[in-house]
Write a protein that holds these residues in place. Structure first.
Motif, PDB file in Angstrom:
ATOM      1  N   ARG A 104       0.841  -1.189   0.000  1.00 28.82           N
ATOM      2  CA  ARG A 104       0.000   0.000   0.000  1.00 28.82           C
ATOM      3  C   ARG A 104       0.874   1.235   0.000  1.00 28.82           C
ATOM      4  NH1 ARG A 104      -5.482  -1.371   3.318  1.00 28.82           N
ATOM      5  NH2 ARG A 104      -5.831  -3.332   2.258  1.00 28.82           N
ATOM      6  N   ARG A 105       0.417   2.235  -0.736  1.00 30.09           N
ATOM      7  CA  ARG A 105       1.176   3.478  -0.884  1.00 30.09           C
ATOM      8  C   ARG A 105       0.472   4.610  -0.158  1.00 30.09           C
ATOM      9  NH1 ARG A 105       1.469   0.999  -6.144  1.00 30.09           N
ATOM     10  NH2 ARG A 105       3.591   0.246  -6.406  1.00 30.09           N
ATOM     11  N   PRO A 106       1.223   5.477   0.505  1.00 31.28           N
ATOM     12  CA  PRO A 106       0.594   6.566   1.256  1.00 31.28           C
ATOM     13  C   PRO A 106       0.028   7.642   0.342  1.00 31.28           C
ATOM     14  CG  PRO A 106       2.974   6.756   1.358  1.00 31.28           C
ATOM     15  CD  PRO A 106       2.673   5.466   0.640  1.00 31.28           C
ATOM     16  N   LEU A 107      -1.192   8.042   0.618  1.00 30.22           N
ATOM     17  CA  LEU A 107      -1.842   9.160  -0.052  1.00 30.22           C
ATOM     18  C   LEU A 107      -2.995   9.588   0.823  1.00 30.22           C
ATOM     19  CD1 LEU A 107      -4.738   8.134  -1.320  1.00 30.22           C
ATOM     20  CD2 LEU A 107      -3.296   7.190  -3.069  1.00 30.22           C
ATOM     21  N   THR A 108      -3.577  10.705   0.527  1.00 32.42           N
ATOM     22  CA  THR A 108      -4.779  11.158   1.217  1.00 32.42           C
ATOM     23  C   THR A 108      -5.721  11.716   0.164  1.00 32.42           C
ATOM     24  OG1 THR A 108      -3.518  11.742   3.196  1.00 32.42           O
ATOM     25  CG2 THR A 108      -5.715  12.689   2.977  1.00 32.42           C
ATOM     26  N   MET A 109      -6.896  11.110   0.064  1.00 32.01           N
ATOM     27  CA  MET A 109      -7.889  11.581  -0.901  1.00 32.01           C
ATOM     28  C   MET A 109      -9.292  11.328  -0.371  1.00 32.01           C
ATOM     29  SD  MET A 109      -7.698   8.647  -3.912  1.00 32.01           S
ATOM     30  CE  MET A 109      -9.007   9.334  -4.892  1.00 32.01           C
ATOM     31  N   SER A 110     -10.224  12.119  -0.837  1.00 35.28           N
ATOM     32  CA  SER A 110     -11.622  11.955  -0.460  1.00 35.28           C
ATOM     33  C   SER A 110     -12.285  10.949  -1.389  1.00 35.28           C
ATOM     34  CB  SER A 110     -12.364  13.287  -0.562  1.00 35.28           C
ATOM     35  OG  SER A 110     -11.839  14.197   0.358  1.00 35.28           O
ATOM     36  N   ALA A 111     -13.281  10.261  -0.857  1.00 34.68           N
ATOM     37  CA  ALA A 111     -14.065   9.314  -1.646  1.00 34.68           C
ATOM     38  C   ALA A 111     -15.449   9.226  -1.012  1.00 34.68           C
ATOM     39  CB  ALA A 111     -13.388   7.942  -1.670  1.00 34.68           C
ATOM     40  N   ARG A 112     -16.308   8.472  -1.646  1.00 35.65           N
ATOM     41  CA  ARG A 112     -17.662   8.248  -1.143  1.00 35.65           C
ATOM     42  C   ARG A 112     -17.799   6.757  -0.868  1.00 35.65           C
ATOM     43  NH1 ARG A 112     -21.141  11.491   1.069  1.00 35.65           N
ATOM     44  NH2 ARG A 112     -23.290  11.011   0.641  1.00 35.65           N
ATOM     45  N   CYS A 113     -18.287   6.403   0.331  1.00 35.91           N
ATOM     46  CA  CYS A 113     -18.483   5.009   0.717  1.00 35.91           C
ATOM     47  C   CYS A 113     -19.966   4.787   0.969  1.00 35.91           C
ATOM     48  CB  CYS A 113     -17.669   4.695   1.969  1.00 35.91           C
ATOM     49  SG  CYS A 113     -17.723   2.965   2.463  1.00 35.91           S
ATOM     50  N   ARG A 114     -20.512   3.725   0.363  1.00 43.17           N
ATOM     51  CA  ARG A 114     -21.941   3.427   0.495  1.00 43.17           C
ATOM     52  C   ARG A 114     -22.131   1.996   0.966  1.00 43.17           C
ATOM     53  NH1 ARG A 114     -25.508   1.058  -2.803  1.00 43.17           N
ATOM     54  NH2 ARG A 114     -24.157   1.203  -4.615  1.00 43.17           N
ATOM     55  N   LEU A 115     -22.941   1.832   2.005  1.00 45.17           N
ATOM     56  CA  LEU A 115     -23.316   0.503   2.470  1.00 45.17           C
ATOM     57  C   LEU A 115     -24.391  -0.062   1.555  1.00 45.17           C
ATOM     58  CD1 LEU A 115     -23.666   1.250   6.293  1.00 45.17           C
ATOM     59  CD2 LEU A 115     -21.710   0.228   5.115  1.00 45.17           C
ATOM     60  N   MET A 116     -24.592  -1.352   1.578  1.00 45.97           N
ATOM     61  CA  MET A 116     -25.626  -1.975   0.753  1.00 45.97           C
ATOM     62  C   MET A 116     -27.025  -1.505   1.170  1.00 45.97           C
ATOM     63  SD  MET A 116     -23.999  -3.484  -1.465  1.00 45.97           S
ATOM     64  CE  MET A 116     -22.233  -3.439  -1.569  1.00 45.97           C
ATOM     65  N   GLY A 169     -27.759   1.500   1.662  1.00 41.58           N
ATOM     66  CA  GLY A 169     -27.947   2.815   1.068  1.00 41.58           C
ATOM     67  C   GLY A 169     -27.315   3.944   1.858  1.00 41.58           C
ATOM     68  N   LEU A 170     -26.991   3.699   3.140  1.00 36.80           N
ATOM     69  CA  LEU A 170     -26.296   4.721   3.931  1.00 36.80           C
ATOM     70  C   LEU A 170     -24.953   5.016   3.293  1.00 36.80           C
ATOM     71  CD1 LEU A 170     -26.961   3.477   7.578  1.00 36.80           C
ATOM     72  CD2 LEU A 170     -28.037   5.414   6.420  1.00 36.80           C
ATOM     73  N   GLN A 171     -24.573   6.304   3.283  1.00 42.65           N
ATOM     74  CA  GLN A 171     -23.300   6.663   2.678  1.00 42.65           C
ATOM     75  C   GLN A 171     -22.639   7.803   3.433  1.00 42.65           C
ATOM     76  OE1 GLN A 171     -23.768   8.078  -1.399  1.00 42.65           O
ATOM     77  NE2 GLN A 171     -25.974   8.009  -1.121  1.00 42.65           N
ATOM     78  N   ASP A 172     -21.337   7.964   3.193  1.00 44.71           N
ATOM     79  CA  ASP A 172     -20.560   8.995   3.865  1.00 44.71           C
ATOM     80  C   ASP A 172     -19.371   9.368   2.993  1.00 44.71           C
ATOM     81  OD1 ASP A 172     -19.618  10.726   5.886  1.00 44.71           O
ATOM     82  OD2 ASP A 172     -18.523   9.137   6.906  1.00 44.71           O
ATOM     83  N   ASN A 173     -18.930  10.613   3.144  1.00 45.98           N
ATOM     84  CA  ASN A 173     -17.650  11.006   2.569  1.00 45.98           C
ATOM     85  C   ASN A 173     -16.576  10.447   3.495  1.00 45.98           C
ATOM     86  OD1 ASN A 173     -18.627  12.526   0.372  1.00 45.98           O
ATOM     87  ND2 ASN A 173     -19.070  14.216   1.745  1.00 45.98           N
ATOM     88  N   VAL A 174     -15.587   9.788   2.939  1.00 41.61           N
ATOM     89  CA  VAL A 174     -14.521   9.175   3.727  1.00 41.61           C
ATOM     90  C   VAL A 174     -13.175   9.682   3.234  1.00 41.61           C
ATOM     91  CG1 VAL A 174     -15.878   7.092   4.199  1.00 41.61           C
ATOM     92  CG2 VAL A 174     -14.368   7.137   2.205  1.00 41.61           C
TER      93      VAL A 174
END
Length: 118
Positions: free
Chosen positions: A12-24, A26-31
């Protein structure tokens, strides 16, 4: 007991980025995504309650959503394993775009030297 690093299929390589995570459900969050590899990543979430074995969809900027399984959870962070590995050149590209910065700002070549190369 073996460490997480020795159990990994890819470095794994170090980085920091935003993404969107969604549970099955339907709940979701910016991670926040970090430690990206072809086979998975680490995310930090403030609102999702994730458990080992949970299936989620992770949407990284510029990519289609990736189906993942939670492999470990610790203090608001968790490790995700991608259902299908992403291509190494894609990981390298994302790493160059979102490489973690420490200390003073450096030029692009100095920031990425050795961080994203195999």
């Amino acid at each position: 007991m073996r460490s997480r690093q020795t159990n990994r299929q890819a470095i794994r390589r170090p980085l920091t980025m935003s993404a969107r995570c969604r549970l099955m459900s339907g709940l979701q969050d910016n991670v926040t995504v970090s430690d990206l590899s072809t086979h998975g990543c680490r995310i930090a979430t403030r609102t999702l309650s994730l458990a080992v074995g949970t299936r989620v969809m992770l949407k990284l900027d510029g990519l289609e959503a990736i189906s993942c399984t939670v492999r470990w959870v610790e203090s608001g962070q968790c490790g995700l394993q991608f259902e299908r590995p992403i291509y190494e050149p894609v990981v390298e590209h994302l790493c160059r775009l979102h490489v973690q910065m420490s200390g003073e700002v450096q030029d692009w070549r100095a920031r990425t030297r050795g961080v994203c190369s195999g």
